[in-house]
Design a protein around this motif. Structure first.
Motif, PDB file in Angstrom:
ATOM      1  N   UNK A  57      17.264  12.051  32.733  1.00 61.68           N
ATOM      2  CA  UNK A  57      16.431  13.232  32.917  1.00 61.68           C
ATOM      3  C   UNK A  57      17.269  14.500  32.801  1.00 61.68           C
ATOM      4  N   UNK A  58      16.666  15.602  32.375  1.00 63.55           N
ATOM      5  CA  UNK A  58      17.419  16.861  32.271  1.00 63.55           C
ATOM      6  C   UNK A  58      17.974  17.282  33.617  1.00 63.55           C
ATOM      7  N   UNK A  59      19.186  17.812  33.587  1.00 70.65           N
ATOM      8  CA  UNK A  59      19.826  18.280  34.812  1.00 70.65           C
ATOM      9  C   UNK A  59      19.503  19.753  35.019  1.00 70.65           C
ATOM     10  N   UNK A  60      18.948  20.063  36.177  1.00 71.79           N
ATOM     11  CA  UNK A  60      18.609  21.446  36.494  1.00 71.79           C
ATOM     12  C   UNK A  60      19.879  22.265  36.696  1.00 71.79           C
ATOM     13  N   UNK A  61      19.960  23.401  36.050  1.00 74.04           N
ATOM     14  CA  UNK A  61      21.126  24.262  36.180  1.00 74.04           C
ATOM     15  C   UNK A  61      21.168  24.869  37.568  1.00 74.04           C
ATOM     16  N   UNK A  62      22.314  24.701  38.246  1.00 72.90           N
ATOM     17  CA  UNK A  62      22.465  25.219  39.595  1.00 72.90           C
ATOM     18  C   UNK A  62      23.318  26.468  39.629  1.00 72.90           C
ATOM     19  N   UNK A  63      23.768  26.808  40.818  1.00 73.34           N
ATOM     20  CA  UNK A  63      24.527  28.040  41.022  1.00 73.34           C
ATOM     21  C   UNK A  63      26.029  27.845  40.875  1.00 73.34           C
ATOM     22  N   UNK A  64      26.487  26.607  40.642  1.00 70.27           N
ATOM     23  CA  UNK A  64      27.914  26.254  40.538  1.00 70.27           C
ATOM     24  C   UNK A  64      28.637  26.325  41.883  1.00 70.27           C
ATOM     25  N   UNK A  65      27.923  26.609  42.964  1.00 71.87           N
ATOM     26  CA  UNK A  65      28.553  26.662  44.281  1.00 71.87           C
ATOM     27  C   UNK A  65      29.100  25.289  44.664  1.00 71.87           C
ATOM     28  N   UNK A  66      30.316  25.259  45.188  1.00 73.71           N
ATOM     29  CA  UNK A  66      30.912  24.000  45.615  1.00 73.71           C
ATOM     30  C   UNK A  66      30.233  23.544  46.904  1.00 73.71           C
ATOM     31  N   UNK A  67      29.731  22.315  46.906  1.00 78.06           N
ATOM     32  CA  UNK A  67      28.997  21.785  48.054  1.00 78.06           C
ATOM     33  C   UNK A  67      29.864  20.937  48.967  1.00 78.06           C
ATOM     34  N   UNK A  68      30.825  20.204  48.401  1.00 72.92           N
ATOM     35  CA  UNK A  68      31.688  19.333  49.199  1.00 72.92           C
ATOM     36  C   UNK A  68      32.974  19.082  48.419  1.00 72.92           C
ATOM     37  N   UNK A  83      26.771  22.702  42.943  1.00 70.96           N
ATOM     38  CA  UNK A  83      25.323  22.843  42.935  1.00 70.96           C
ATOM     39  C   UNK A  83      24.724  22.587  41.553  1.00 70.96           C
ATOM     40  N   UNK A  84      25.567  22.501  40.534  1.00 72.08           N
ATOM     41  CA  UNK A  84      25.099  22.188  39.184  1.00 72.08           C
ATOM     42  C   UNK A  84      25.152  20.694  38.894  1.00 72.08           C
ATOM     43  N   UNK A  85      25.226  19.892  39.971  1.00 72.14           N
ATOM     44  CA  UNK A  85      25.209  18.433  39.876  1.00 72.14           C
ATOM     45  C   UNK A  85      26.376  17.900  39.056  1.00 72.14           C
ATOM     46  N   UNK A  86      27.566  18.380  39.396  1.00 69.54           N
ATOM     47  CA  UNK A  86      28.765  17.900  38.730  1.00 69.54           C
ATOM     48  C   UNK A  86      29.756  17.362  39.749  1.00 69.54           C
ATOM     49  N   UNK A  87      30.487  16.339  39.347  1.00 67.64           N
ATOM     50  CA  UNK A  87      31.618  15.810  40.095  1.00 67.64           C
ATOM     51  C   UNK A  87      32.864  16.137  39.280  1.00 67.64           C
ATOM     52  N   UNK A  88      33.783  16.898  39.891  1.00 67.17           N
ATOM     53  CA  UNK A  88      34.987  17.325  39.190  1.00 67.17           C
ATOM     54  C   UNK A  88      36.196  16.702  39.882  1.00 67.17           C
ATOM     55  N   UNK A  89      37.019  16.006  39.091  1.00 67.70           N
ATOM     56  CA  UNK A  89      38.174  15.276  39.611  1.00 67.70           C
ATOM     57  C   UNK A  89      39.467  15.955  39.151  1.00 67.70           C
ATOM     58  N   UNK A  90      40.407  16.111  40.095  1.00 66.34           N
ATOM     59  CA  UNK A  90      41.690  16.746  39.806  1.00 66.34           C
ATOM     60  C   UNK A  90      42.844  15.804  40.149  1.00 66.34           C
ATOM     61  N   UNK A  91      43.917  15.921  39.394  1.00 62.71           N
ATOM     62  CA  UNK A  91      45.213  15.395  39.807  1.00 62.71           C
ATOM     63  C   UNK A  91      45.968  16.559  40.442  1.00 62.71           C
ATOM     64  N   UNK A  92      46.711  16.316  41.507  1.00 63.27           N
ATOM     65  CA  UNK A  92      47.310  17.427  42.264  1.00 63.27           C
ATOM     66  C   UNK A  92      48.814  17.591  42.062  1.00 63.27           C
ATOM     67  N   UNK A  93      49.462  16.644  41.408  1.00 63.68           N
ATOM     68  CA  UNK A  93      50.931  16.712  41.277  1.00 63.68           C
ATOM     69  C   UNK A  93      51.349  16.533  39.824  1.00 63.68           C
ATOM     70  N   UNK A  94      51.301  17.611  39.013  1.00 59.64           N
ATOM     71  CA  UNK A  94      50.800  18.962  39.316  1.00 59.64           C
ATOM     72  C   UNK A  94      49.283  19.021  39.191  1.00 59.64           C
TER      73      UNK A  94
END
Length: 382
Positions: A57-68, A83-94
Motif C-alpha cells: 500500500x502507498x506510504x503516507x508522507x509524514x513529518x520526518x520527525x524521529x519517533x524512537x 514519522x515518514x514510516x522509515x527505519x534508518x540503520x547506522x554503523x557508529x565506528x565510524x
C-alpha cells in the motif's frame, strides 16, 4: 503520539535527537568537534520502493520527525524510526548510514537483539517486525501482534524472549524463535504500560511503569544498582536503589529542574546525563556526592557537549511544543449512573404529563363527567 527530544548513550558515544535531526558526539573530553556527526531524516536517501509499504500500500508522507531511537548493546549500531514510516540503520565506528527501509506503520519503540543481528520495531497497530542488521537492505518480517497499540519492546539478554507492552495494561512474554508461543503475561497494571526495562545485572527482573504519571524513561547504573525514572511531563528525576535479593526498589531522592526535562541516560564512567529545555545548559551531568546525587559544576566534558548542542539548537527548540506525551492513552471515565437517573426522571415526568392530559376535566361542584354511548351525564355529590 508526537515525540520530543531524546537522549541515548552507549559507552562514550552520545546521541541527541530533536525533530527530524540527530547529533552524535562523544563524552571523551580529549576529542574535538571533528568527532561530531549529524543526520537529517528529511534528506534521507530516497528509494524506489519508498512510496510503498511492505503490504504493497502507498506510504503516507509524514513529518520526518524521529519517533524512537536506540543503540545496540555494544554501541556498534544505532537505529531510528521516523514519522515518514522509515527505519534508518547506522554503523557508529565510524558513523555511517547503512540503510533506509520502510515500515508498514508508524513505530512507537525499537530495540536490537542481544546478538545485534536484528532490530525489532513495535508499531501503533500492535505488531512487531524484525529487520536484519547483517543484511541491511532486507525487508522486515512480521514476528507477533497485539490487539492494541504497543508502547515498548525489549529482548532478554540471552535472546530467548521478546517482551512487549501495550496500552491495554498487558506485558506479553513470547518465545523469540516462535513468537506465536506465549510464555506468560504480566497483568499487574491497571493502565497502559508505558515502559518496560530488563535489568542488565539481574535479567530475571523486569521493571515496568504505568499509573498516574507514566514513566517516559527508565535507566540503570550498574555501578551502584541505581535506577533513575523520568515521568511524563514532570521536571523531576526520581532516584531509586535496586535491592536485588529482596527484589525491591527503594526510593532515595528526587532531582528537580527549573526547565522541562526531555530525557535522561546513565553513562557508566561518569553518571547521569539530563537533557533539558534550556539553551544555556541543554545537558546536565549529575553524580553522587556523599550519597546524594547533584549536578556537576564546571565540567569540561559538559561544557564541550553543551557548546556543540547550542550550535545546533534549532533541532531542539521545536521539540518544546510537539510532545503530547501519554495524555491521550489514559482511560476515560464515565458517570453512567447520573445520566441514567436523569433520563429516568425525565421519562417519569413525561408519563405523568401524559396521564394528566388524558384525564377528563372536573364538572360543576367537583363532579366528573361520565360518558356513555350517545349521551353525557354528571355524577358526584351535589
Amino acid at each position: 503520539m508526537a515525540s520530543s527530544a531524546g537522549l541515548a548513550l552507549c559507552g562514550r558515544a552520545l546521541v541527541v535527537r530533536g525533530g527530524s535531526r540527530l547529533l552524535a558526539t562523544t563524552t571523551a573530553s580529549s576529542d574535538d568537534d571533528g568527532s561530531l556527526f549529524t543526520y537529517d531524516c528529511s534528506t534521507a536517501e530516497k528509494k524506489s520502493q519508498e512510496n510503498k509499504g511492505e503490504d504493497g500500500q502507498p506510504v503516507e508522507k509524514g513529518s520526518d520527525t524521529i519517533l524512537a531511537s536506540t543503540f545496540s548493546k555494544s554501541g556498534s549500531y544505532f537505529a531510528l524510526t521516523d514519522d515518514s514510516k522509515r527505519l534508518i540503520l547506522f554503523r557508529t565506528k565510524p558513523w555511517q548510514c547503512l540503510s533506509v527501509r520502510t515500515v508498514v506503520r508508524r513505530c512507537t519503540a525499537l530495540t536490537f537483539t542481544a546478538s545485534e543481528e536484528k532490530v525489532l520495531v513495535a508499531d501503533k497497530s500492535g505488531d512487531v517486525y524484525s529487520f536484519s542488521v547483517l543484511e541491511p537492505n532486507e525487508c522486515g518480517k512480521l514476528e507477533l501482534g497485539h490487539l492494541s497499540m504497543l508502547l515498548d519492546v525489549a529482548v532478554s539478554p540471552d535472546d530467548r524472549y521478546v517482551l512487549t507492552a501495550d496500552r491495554d495494561e498487558k506485558i506479553r512474554v513470547s518465545w523469540a524463535l516462535a513468537p506465536h508461543h506465549i510464555e506468560s503475561f504480566c497483568l499487574g497494571h491497571t493502565e497502559f504500560v508505558s515502559r518496560i526495562f530488563l535489568v542488565p545485572d539481574h535479567p530475571e527482573l523486569l521493571l515496568s511503569s504505568s499509573g498516574r504519571f507514566a514513566a517516559s524513561r527508565i535507566t540503570y547504573w550498574s555501578r551502584d544498582s541505581c535506577v533513575a525514572l523520568l515521568c511524563d511531563c514532570v521536571p523531576v528525576v526520581y532516584i531509586f536503589q535496586l535491592e536485588a535479593p529482596r527484589r525491591q526498589l527503594v526510593y532515595k531522592q528526587q532531582l528537580s529542574f527549573q526547565h522541562r526535562v526531555w530525557d535522561i541516560a546513565f553513562e557508566e564512567s561518569q553518571g547521569l546525563w539530563v537533557l533539558q529545555d534550556c539553551r544555556e545548559a541543554p545537558l546536565v551531568l549529575c553524580r553522587p556526592v556523599d550519597g546524594q546525587w547533584q549536578p556537576v559544576p564546571e565540567d569540561a566534558t559538559v561544557k564541550k557537549v553543551c557548546t556543540q548542542l547550542r550550535g545546533h539548537w534549532a533541532m531542539l527548540e521545536g521539540s518544546a511544543g510537539v510532545d503530547e506525551g501519554f495524555s491521550g492513552l489514559y482511560k476515560a471515565t464515565f458517570d453512567n449512573m447520573t445520566s441514567y437517573l436523569k433520563k429516568k426522571e425525565e421519562r417519569l415526568q413525561q408519563q405523568l404529563r401524559k396521564k394528566r392530559h388524558k384525564s377528563p376535566p372536573p364538572g360543576p361542584n367537583g363532579q366528573t363527567k361520565k360518558v356513555k354511548a350517545g349521551e353525557a351525564s354528571w355524577s358526584g355529590s351535589s
